[in-house]
Design a protein around this motif. Structure first.
Motif, PDB file in Angstrom:
ATOM      1  N   LEU A 112       0.830  -1.208   0.000  1.00 23.30           N
ATOM      2  CA  LEU A 112       0.000   0.000   0.000  1.00 23.30           C
ATOM      3  C   LEU A 112       0.864   1.258   0.000  1.00 23.30           C
ATOM      4  CD1 LEU A 112      -2.779  -1.149   2.471  1.00 23.30           C
ATOM      5  CD2 LEU A 112      -2.941  -0.951  -0.031  1.00 23.30           C
TER       6      LEU A 112
ATOM      7  N   ARG B  83      -2.889   1.920 -10.386  1.00 20.53           N
ATOM      8  CA  ARG B  83      -4.018   1.455  -9.586  1.00 20.53           C
ATOM      9  C   ARG B  83      -4.460   2.540  -8.597  1.00 20.53           C
ATOM     10  NH1 ARG B  83      -6.016  -3.473  -8.879  1.00 20.53           N
ATOM     11  NH2 ARG B  83      -4.242  -4.453  -9.902  1.00 20.53           N
TER      12      ARG B  83
ATOM     13  N   TYR C 241      -7.137   3.131  -5.181  1.00 21.63           N
ATOM     14  CA  TYR C 241      -7.950   2.407  -4.210  1.00 21.63           C
ATOM     15  C   TYR C 241      -8.482   3.362  -3.167  1.00 21.63           C
ATOM     16  CZ  TYR C 241      -4.619   2.369  -0.313  1.00 21.63           C
ATOM     17  OH  TYR C 241      -3.816   2.735   0.723  1.00 21.63           O
TER      18      TYR C 241
ATOM     19  N   SER D 252     -12.881   1.582   1.728  1.00 16.33           N
ATOM     20  CA  SER D 252     -13.434   0.393   1.088  1.00 16.33           C
ATOM     21  C   SER D 252     -12.572  -0.834   1.383  1.00 16.33           C
ATOM     22  CB  SER D 252     -13.554   0.615  -0.419  1.00 16.33           C
ATOM     23  OG  SER D 252     -14.108  -0.513  -1.042  1.00 16.33           O
ATOM     24  N   LEU D 253     -11.258  -0.676   1.301  1.00 19.50           N
ATOM     25  CA  LEU D 253     -10.362  -1.786   1.600  1.00 19.50           C
ATOM     26  C   LEU D 253     -10.551  -2.260   3.040  1.00 19.50           C
ATOM     27  CD1 LEU D 253      -8.041  -3.744   1.039  1.00 19.50           C
ATOM     28  CD2 LEU D 253      -6.455  -1.850   1.471  1.00 19.50           C
TER      29      LEU D 253
ATOM     30  N   TRP E 152     -13.774  -4.169   3.363  1.00 19.91           N
ATOM     31  CA  TRP E 152     -13.641  -5.503   2.778  1.00 19.91           C
ATOM     32  C   TRP E 152     -12.853  -6.436   3.687  1.00 19.91           C
ATOM     33  CZ3 TRP E 152     -15.087  -8.540  -1.310  1.00 19.91           C
ATOM     34  CH2 TRP E 152     -15.984  -7.964  -2.206  1.00 19.91           C
TER      35      TRP E 152
ATOM     36  N   ASP F 156     -18.446  -4.414   3.920  1.00 19.26           N
ATOM     37  CA  ASP F 156     -18.939  -3.942   2.627  1.00 19.26           C
ATOM     38  C   ASP F 156     -20.246  -4.672   2.322  1.00 19.26           C
ATOM     39  OD1 ASP F 156     -19.132  -3.936  -0.467  1.00 19.26           O
ATOM     40  OD2 ASP F 156     -17.625  -2.420  -0.004  1.00 19.26           O
TER      41      ASP F 156
ATOM     42  N   PHE G 165     -12.234 -11.913  -1.194  1.00 18.29           N
ATOM     43  CA  PHE G 165     -11.284 -10.817  -0.999  1.00 18.29           C
ATOM     44  C   PHE G 165     -10.157 -10.904  -2.028  1.00 18.29           C
ATOM     45  CE2 PHE G 165      -7.605  -8.677   0.782  1.00 18.29           C
ATOM     46  CZ  PHE G 165      -8.146  -7.481   1.224  1.00 18.29           C
TER      47      PHE G 165
ATOM     48  N   GLU H 117     -11.272  -9.475  -5.298  1.00 16.54           N
ATOM     49  CA  GLU H 117     -11.494  -8.023  -5.294  1.00 16.54           C
ATOM     50  C   GLU H 117     -10.223  -7.226  -4.981  1.00 16.54           C
ATOM     51  OE1 GLU H 117     -13.844  -4.595  -5.739  1.00 16.54           O
ATOM     52  OE2 GLU H 117     -14.389  -6.667  -6.160  1.00 16.54           O
ATOM     53  N   TRP H 118      -9.410  -7.719  -4.044  1.00 16.30           N
ATOM     54  CA  TRP H 118      -8.271  -6.953  -3.529  1.00 16.30           C
ATOM     55  C   TRP H 118      -6.962  -7.740  -3.572  1.00 16.30           C
ATOM     56  CZ3 TRP H 118      -8.815  -1.906  -2.533  1.00 16.30           C
ATOM     57  CH2 TRP H 118     -10.107  -1.420  -2.337  1.00 16.30           C
TER      58      TRP H 118
ATOM     59  N   TRP I 264      -4.410  -7.780  -5.351  1.00 15.47           N
ATOM     60  CA  TRP I 264      -3.174  -7.028  -5.601  1.00 15.47           C
ATOM     61  C   TRP I 264      -2.518  -6.558  -4.303  1.00 15.47           C
ATOM     62  CZ3 TRP I 264      -2.910  -2.032  -3.896  1.00 15.47           C
ATOM     63  CH2 TRP I 264      -4.131  -1.389  -3.636  1.00 15.47           C
ATOM     64  N   THR I 265      -3.301  -6.373  -3.231  1.00 15.88           N
ATOM     65  CA  THR I 265      -2.719  -5.934  -1.959  1.00 15.88           C
ATOM     66  C   THR I 265      -1.890  -7.031  -1.311  1.00 15.88           C
ATOM     67  OG1 THR I 265      -4.623  -6.602  -0.607  1.00 15.88           O
ATOM     68  CG2 THR I 265      -4.653  -4.363  -1.517  1.00 15.88           C
TER      69      THR I 265
END
Length: 171
Positions: free
Chosen positions: A81, A95, A97, A101-102, A105, A110, A136, A139-140, A142-143
Motif C-alpha cells: 500500500l 491502480r 484504491y 473500502s479496503l 472488505w 462492505d 477478498f 477483489e483486492w 493485488w494488496t
C-alpha cells in the motif's frame, strides 16, 4: 467474523502504541512511525512478546502515511500500500484504491460481500492465524502481492475444513 476482524485490528493498534483518540478518523493524521521521532520504545508490549511482523518496516519509517496502514497484520501488505500511495511501485502505479473500502472488505463490512475478507482463527499478531477469503482475493488480491505467509496459512485453514487450496503452495 466481523467482530473478530475489527477486534484484531484494534488489538494490533493498541500493541504498536496507536491510541484510540480518533486518530483513525482523522484523514490528516500521520503515522508516528513515519516521523524522525519514532523509536522502538513507542511500541507497547503486553504480557506476550511482540511478534516480528509488527514493528514498522523501512517504508513505514520513511514514507509519511495515515496510521491505519500500521495496524495491518502483514508487513508486505503495509509495504504494498505504501509503494502504491507513494508512487514507488512499478507494478501497481496506475491502480487507485479507497482505503475505507479496503478496510470494510477486510473485516466484512462492505454490503456487497458475503464474508469477511480476512478471517482470524487465533491471536492477531500470529501470522499463521489469518486466512484470506476467495472473495477478498478476487477483489483486492493485488494488496497481497508477496504475502507468502498469508498464502500458506490460508491454505492450511482451508485444508482443515476440507476445502481446496487457493494458492497451492507447499507448507
Amino acid at each position: 467474523m466481523q467482530f473478530n476482524g475489527v477486534r484484531a485490528l484494534g488489538t494490533l493498534g493498541s500493541i504498536i502504541g496507536l491510541s484510540s483518540d480518533n486518530v483513525m478518523d482523522d484523514d490528516a493524521a500521520l503515522s508516528p512511525f513515519s516521523s524522525y521521532t519514532y523509536s522502538a520504545q513507542n511500541i507497547r508490549v503486553p504480557h506476550f512478546r511482540l511478534a516480528k511482523s509488527l514493528p514498522p518496516t523501512a517504508l513505514q519509517r520513511s514514507i509519511p502515511h495515515h496510521p491505519w496502514i500500521d495496524i495491518l497484520p502483514y508487513p508486505q501488505i503495509r509495504d504494498n500500500l505504501l509503494r502504491l500511495e507513494s508512487g514507488v511501485s512499478t507494478t501497481m502505479e496506475k491502480r487507485q484504491y479507497d482505503a475505507d473500502s479496503l478496510c470494510h472488505w477486510m473485516v466484512g463490512l462492505d454490503t456487497c460481500q458475503k464474508e469477511s475478507g480476512l478471517i482470524l482463527w487465533g491471536d492477531p499478531w500470529d501470522l499463521a492465524s489469518w486466512e484470506v477469503t476467495a472473495e477478498f482475493l478476487n477483489e483486492w488480491g493485488w494488496t497481497l502481492e508477496g504475502c507468502v505467509d498469508l498464502f500458506r496459512s490460508t491454505d492450511y485453514w482451508r485444508a482443515r475444513r476440507g476445502e481446496r487450496p487457493l494458492f497451492r503452495m507447499g507448507h
